[in-house]
Each structure stands twice: as C-alpha cells, then as structure tokens.
Design a protein around this motif. Structure first.
Motif, mmCIF file in Angstrom:
data_model
loop_
_atom_site.group_PDB
_atom_site.id
_atom_site.type_symbol
_atom_site.label_atom_id
_atom_site.label_comp_id
_atom_site.label_asym_id
_atom_site.label_seq_id
_atom_site.Cartn_x
_atom_site.Cartn_y
_atom_site.Cartn_z
ATOM 1 N N TYR A 93 0.793 -1.227 0.000
ATOM 2 C CA TYR A 93 0.000 0.000 0.000
ATOM 3 C C TYR A 93 0.830 1.283 0.000
ATOM 4 C CZ TYR A 93 -4.150 -2.842 0.745
ATOM 5 O OH TYR A 93 -5.165 -3.757 0.597
ATOM 6 N N THR A 94 2.105 1.208 0.363
ATOM 7 C CA THR A 94 2.929 2.425 0.391
ATOM 8 C C THR A 94 3.978 2.453 -0.710
ATOM 9 O OG1 THR A 94 4.639 1.524 1.874
ATOM 10 C CG2 THR A 94 2.683 2.508 2.901
ATOM 11 N N ALA A 96 6.967 1.699 -0.522
ATOM 12 C CA ALA A 96 8.250 2.179 -0.007
ATOM 13 C C ALA A 96 9.363 1.310 -0.578
ATOM 14 C CB ALA A 96 8.260 2.121 1.520
ATOM 15 N N MET A 134 7.597 4.386 8.540
ATOM 16 C CA MET A 134 7.058 5.693 8.184
ATOM 17 C C MET A 134 8.121 6.781 8.324
ATOM 18 S SD MET A 134 3.798 7.797 9.756
ATOM 19 C CE MET A 134 4.660 8.214 11.284
ATOM 20 N N SER A 137 10.710 6.385 5.647
ATOM 21 C CA SER A 137 10.187 6.830 4.357
ATOM 22 C C SER A 137 10.291 8.343 4.223
ATOM 23 C CB SER A 137 8.729 6.384 4.208
ATOM 24 O OG SER A 137 8.179 6.857 2.998
ATOM 25 N N ASN A 144 5.826 11.323 0.123
ATOM 26 C CA ASN A 144 5.358 10.397 1.147
ATOM 27 C C ASN A 144 3.859 10.539 1.368
ATOM 28 O OD1 ASN A 144 7.955 9.238 2.544
ATOM 29 N ND2 ASN A 144 8.349 11.414 2.244
ATOM 30 N N TYR A 145 3.284 9.469 1.892
ATOM 31 C CA TYR A 145 1.890 9.529 2.305
ATOM 32 C C TYR A 145 1.794 10.220 3.657
ATOM 33 C CZ TYR A 145 0.737 6.146 -1.355
ATOM 34 O OH TYR A 145 0.556 5.522 -2.559
ATOM 35 N N TYR A 149 -2.635 8.010 6.417
ATOM 36 C CA TYR A 149 -2.630 6.874 5.490
ATOM 37 C C TYR A 149 -1.802 5.725 6.060
ATOM 38 C CZ TYR A 149 -2.269 4.185 1.186
ATOM 39 O OH TYR A 149 -2.338 3.174 0.256
ATOM 40 N N PHE A 150 -0.609 6.044 6.581
ATOM 41 C CA PHE A 150 0.221 5.012 7.206
ATOM 42 C C PHE A 150 -0.520 4.357 8.367
ATOM 43 C CE2 PHE A 150 3.958 6.710 5.001
ATOM 44 C CZ PHE A 150 4.710 5.557 4.799
#
Length: 230
Positions: A93-94, A96, A134, A137, A144-145, A149-150
């Motif tokens: 979902y990220t 990364a 997070m 990231s 970044n989100y 979101y994280f």
C-alpha cells in the motif's frame, strides 16, 4: 518437505539481494523487495530469542522501570498478521522502496541500543515496524503519504501513530541521519544474514510467503468485488 525445484526457486543470494537494494524498479506491479523477507526473518528470530530470555529471567524484563519510557509501543490488541505479511502489506500500500526498509532496520537497531530494557515482542513489534518504516520513508523518499494513510495501512488510528512517531523521535534523540557508510554496513549485514547464518530461516520465511501471497490475492479479489477502497 519442499521439493528441490521449489526450494531452488525461493533461494536468495547475497548478489541478488544487493541488486535488489541498489537497482530496484519502482513500478506499480513490482514484486515485494527481497529485503522485506530478510528483515522479517531477522525480526522473528529476535522475538524468539527475547521470548526464551524472558522465560529464563527470574525478574521479567517487562517489569523494568525503564520500560515506562517505551510503554507506548505496547499494545494488547495487535493486528492478526505475521511479521512477513505485515511488512508485505506495508509495501503493497505504500510502495516504499528497499532503502526505506534498510534505514528502518538501522532505526530499530538504534532504538534498541538506546533503550536496552525494550525487547521486541508480539505486543510491540507492529507499532515499532509501522513507526520506523514511516519515519524512514520521510527521511529517504521525496514523496510520502500522510500519517493518516500510514495509520490505516498499519491498523492504528492517526492519533495513535502521531503519538508513536513523536515518542519515537524523542527516544531516538532525533538522531535520524544515516550516512552512506552506515547504510552500506547494514546492507552488508543483511547480505551476511542471507549467505551465512540466516539462509534456512529466510528460505522458511519465503516458503511461508508463498501462502501469504495467495491469501493476499484472494483478499485483493474480494476487495475489488466488494468495491472497498483502503
């Protein structure tokens, strides 16, 4: 027993890991970086070691007064996911990149060194992972989100993750810089984990990952059918 052909297809070599770390292709349909599997193996082994130590201690480490500083990471309602599947969910979902997981590994190591009473276990590992990934990231990547979101990806509220991030930064003394030599040394450690001590554990983790990926595909098809967006 796993057939020799299946075992061979799941093998990781240090060269392949290094190639993945330094020349990873950032695409929407990219496979999970190999470093995720290695990191999952390291964390699981660390947790198993901590569990053995806790059983042999007359005065449990979790009763230490120093644990008050890191108590925010303790959570008795944890996501019902293995370390491998949790890390794969974060990546899915990220998106990364591999370097984020290396830097997160650096942060986890520093955090444990700065707080020796803190031991990674089933009640704190998910909060520690989502927080370090997070923060890593934000340090490594240009885009970044948001924390919200994280938080949804990790299975926590935005308020919880905001508090975790702030407490983590203070417990780290805001020492987040990772220079090239440190990054390289941790990459080398991950390579040694593959080539020497951790080969069996990583292969075992990867075999488990095949089942996890199957379940994730089923979950993805269900979400598409139900029209549920994360």
């Amino acid at each position: 027993m796993v057939s020799s052909s299946a075992s061979t297809s799941l093998m990781i070599s240090p060269r392949k890991l290094r190639s993945d770390l330094y020349s990873y292709s950032y695409q929407d349909d990219s496979e999970t970086p190999l470093v995720v599997n290695v990191l999952a193996s390291l964390i699981e082994r660390n947790m198993a070691r901590n569990q053995r130590i806790a059983k042999n201690c007359s005065s449990p480490w979790y009763m230490s007064k120093d644990m008050k500083k890191t108590r925010i990471f303790e959570c008795h309602e944890t996501p019902d996911l293995t370390i491998q599947s949790y890390l794969e969910r974060i990546f899915r979902y990220t998106r990364a990149g591999p370097s984020v997981y290396v830097v997160a590994y650096v942060y986890i190591d520093r955090f444990c060194q700065n707080n020796p009473a803190f031991k990674i276990n089933v009640t704190n590992v998910h909060r520690l992972l989502i927080t370090t990934i997070m923060v890593a990231s934000k340090y490594v990547e240009d885009m970044n989100y948001r924390n919200s979101y994280f938080a949804r990806v990790g299975g926590f509220t935005t308020n919880e993750l905001n508090k975790l991030e702030l407490e983590f930064l203070f417990l780290m003394g805001f020492k987040l810089h990772v220079n090239v030599s440190v990054f390289e040394s941790y990459c080398c450690h991950l390579e040694r984990e593959v080539s020497i001590g951790g080969g069996y554990h990583i292969e075992s983790t990867l075999r488990c990952a095949e089942e996890i990926k199957r379940r994730q595909n089923e979950e993805r098809r269900y979400n598409q059918f139900a029209g549920v967006l994360l």
